[in-house]
Motif scaffolding. Structure first.
Motif, short mmCIF file in Angstrom:
data_model
loop_
_atom_site.label_atom_id
_atom_site.label_comp_id
_atom_site.label_asym_id
_atom_site.label_seq_id
_atom_site.Cartn_x
_atom_site.Cartn_y
_atom_site.Cartn_z
N GLN A 21 0.81 -1.21 0.00
CA GLN A 21 0.00 0.00 0.00
C GLN A 21 0.85 1.26 0.00
OE1 GLN A 21 -2.49 -0.56 3.45
NE2 GLN A 21 -4.00 -1.79 2.33
N ARG A 22 2.08 1.17 0.48
CA ARG A 22 2.98 2.31 0.47
C ARG A 22 3.75 2.42 -0.84
NH1 ARG A 22 4.09 5.09 4.95
NH2 ARG A 22 3.04 4.45 6.88
N GLY A 23 3.42 1.59 -1.81
CA GLY A 23 4.11 1.65 -3.10
C GLY A 23 5.48 1.02 -3.08
N LEU A 24 5.72 0.07 -2.15
CA LEU A 24 7.02 -0.58 -2.03
C LEU A 24 6.91 -2.09 -2.20
CD1 LEU A 24 8.41 1.42 1.02
CD2 LEU A 24 9.11 1.66 -1.37
N PRO A 25 6.31 -2.57 -3.28
CA PRO A 25 6.15 -4.03 -3.43
C PRO A 25 7.47 -4.75 -3.65
CG PRO A 25 5.52 -2.91 -5.45
CD PRO A 25 5.74 -1.83 -4.42
N LEU A 26 8.49 -4.08 -4.21
CA LEU A 26 9.75 -4.75 -4.50
C LEU A 26 10.62 -4.91 -3.26
CD1 LEU A 26 10.69 -3.24 -7.97
CD2 LEU A 26 9.47 -5.35 -7.43
N VAL A 27 10.20 -4.32 -2.14
CA VAL A 27 10.88 -4.60 -0.87
C VAL A 27 10.64 -6.05 -0.47
CG1 VAL A 27 10.90 -4.03 1.59
CG2 VAL A 27 10.85 -2.20 -0.12
N ASP A 156 0.41 -2.29 -7.59
CA ASP A 156 0.55 -1.71 -6.25
C ASP A 156 1.05 -0.27 -6.33
OD1 ASP A 156 -0.24 -4.06 -4.92
OD2 ASP A 156 1.77 -4.90 -5.12
N VAL A 157 2.05 -0.03 -7.18
CA VAL A 157 2.60 1.31 -7.31
C VAL A 157 1.56 2.25 -7.91
CG1 VAL A 157 4.38 2.71 -8.43
CG2 VAL A 157 4.97 0.48 -7.47
N THR A 158 0.80 1.76 -8.90
CA THR A 158 -0.23 2.59 -9.52
C THR A 158 -1.33 2.95 -8.53
OG1 THR A 158 0.21 1.53 -11.67
CG2 THR A 158 -1.86 2.74 -11.44
N SER A 159 -1.77 1.95 -7.74
CA SER A 159 -2.80 2.22 -6.74
C SER A 159 -2.30 3.22 -5.70
CB SER A 159 -3.21 0.92 -6.05
OG SER A 159 -3.76 0.01 -6.97
N TRP A 160 -1.06 3.03 -5.27
CA TRP A 160 -0.49 3.97 -4.30
C TRP A 160 -0.41 5.38 -4.89
CZ3 TRP A 160 4.08 6.61 -5.23
CH2 TRP A 160 4.51 7.43 -4.18
#
Length: 386
Positions: A21-27, A156-160
């Motif tokens: 949700q914070r736009g950090l899916p690649l973490v 995820d990044v787009t939604s964020w």
């Protein structure tokens, strides 16, 4: 940093969700991005199915269209075309609705629905192989792209970014109040300069958009440099506190994209405000007679549905160039002015710090759980900071 976050604990699952949700899916590691991939793809698959249905409906109505008859020739065909257009217009709503619904349902529901949507996307083109309709290969390509994009966290990044843009809209008044007056003083002289009208009037709309595109590319490069310098300082401090364990390249890239995206959202909103302001303002002092004197010929009028608007093509072109220039100037100010940096860049950096804290807590839970029992040394997460 572990290569993947292996845990089924509810708290860790919540933290993984927060990272997305914070736009950090690649973490998250590869296995965590693969876990639950089909349920997370379901909204996009549903949107793609809606698009396929819309295309099929429109194709039904346009089957008999020829050069001699560019429009549907019967009420049934016209109805099919209209229904197809409505279905196509509905796909963003369908995407959002299913996304909201699946957030409140068990993962198994999303998995079953996702598999059913994949089957539907691959099977729909097989029902009718007309030349104007989607083909089986189109379904395969769309499904593959959606799965790949979801795995890499594009959704995820787009939604964020969408949520962040909505949040920035609520602060738009404050931003405009700080930035717009200074920009107006600088841009007014350019707006009432005959030379810029003469230059822009010689450009087609395509070349004008190309000029705007070049400025946008420069802006993205400058925003990336601004963010990279600040993020490097944060990461160096972070690595020192964590015993020198570096972040993975994917994590660094994801954090940089998140920070740059926040700046670009702010800049885009500002550019839109500047463009709208000058278009509305320009209608009053720049009459067609004045524009003719500046550019040496009557200004080009828009045609079609824009024919009745009280704006000319040179006015829109000048406003596009000035809004792009104002956005570029704003990005430069963020990188050089301490006040701008504190006001507009620091919130993005605070999100980076919070994201790193969530990442620490999640990896600490994995390390404490030791669920695989054979985590190698380099995969062990560092202990939480004091």
């Amino acid at each position: 940093m572990p290569s993947h976050l292996r845990t089924s604990e509810p708290r860790a699952h919540d933290l993984q969700t927060e990272l997305r949700q914070r736009g950090l899916p690649l973490v998250l590691g590869a296995r965590d991005r693969l876990s639950g991939l089909v349920p997370r793809c379901a909204p996009a698959l549903f949107a793609a199915l809606i698009v396929f249905l819309g295309i099929n409906l429109m194709a039904e109505g346009l089957q008999e269209v020829t050069d001699e008859g560019p429009l549907p020739t019967s009420d049934t065909e016209a109805l099919a075309v209209g229904a197809g257009m409505l279905v196509l217009a509905f796909f963003p709503v369908g995407w959002w609705l299913l996304h909201v619904i699946l957030r409140h349902t068990p993962d198994v529901v999303g998995s079953v629905l996702g598999v059913a949507l994949v089957v539907a996307l691959l099977g729909l083109p097989l029902l009718d192989t007309g030349d104007l309709k989607v083909r089986f290969s189109d379904g395969v390509i769309v499904v593959a792209l959606i799965l790949l994009a979801t795995y890499w966290g594009v959704g995820d990044v787009t939604s964020w970014a969408s949520r962040r843009a909505a949040r920035e809209l609520s602060h738009l008044g404050s931003m405009v109040g700080r930035v717009l007056p200074i920009l107006m003083l600088a841009l007014l002289f350019s707006f009432f300069n005959a030379e810029i009208w003469q230059v822009v009037a010689q450009l087609s709309m395509g070349r004008t958009w190309a000029v705007v595109g070049v400025m946008c590319a420069l802006g993205i490069a400058l925003a990336t440099l601004n963010a990279k310098d600040e993020i490097s300082d944060i990461i160096r401090t972070y690595d020192a506190r964590e015993g020198g364990r570096d972040l993975r390249p994917l994590e660094r890239a994801n954090i940089t994209v998140m920070c740059v995206s926040i700046s670009l959202i702010q800049v885009t909103l500002l550019a839109v405000v500047v463009f709208v302001f000058y278009v509305v303002f320009g209608v009053l002092p720049v009459s067609p007679v004045t524009a003719t004197q500046w550019i040496g010929s009557p200004p080009i009028q828009f045609g079609g549905i824009f024919a009745n608007l009280p704006v000319t093509q040179p006015l829109v072109q000048v406003c596009l160039v000035l809004s792009a220039f104002s956005a570029l100037n704003f990005i430069v100010s963020i990188g050089t002015d301490a006040t701008y940096r504190t006001t507009f860049l620091e919130p993005a950096l605070d999100e980076v710090r919070r994201g790193l804290e969530v990442r620490d807590e999640c990896t600490a839970l994995v390390s404490a759980g030791g669920q695989d029992g054979s985590t190698p040394h380099e995969d062990r997460a560092p202990q939480p900071r004091a």
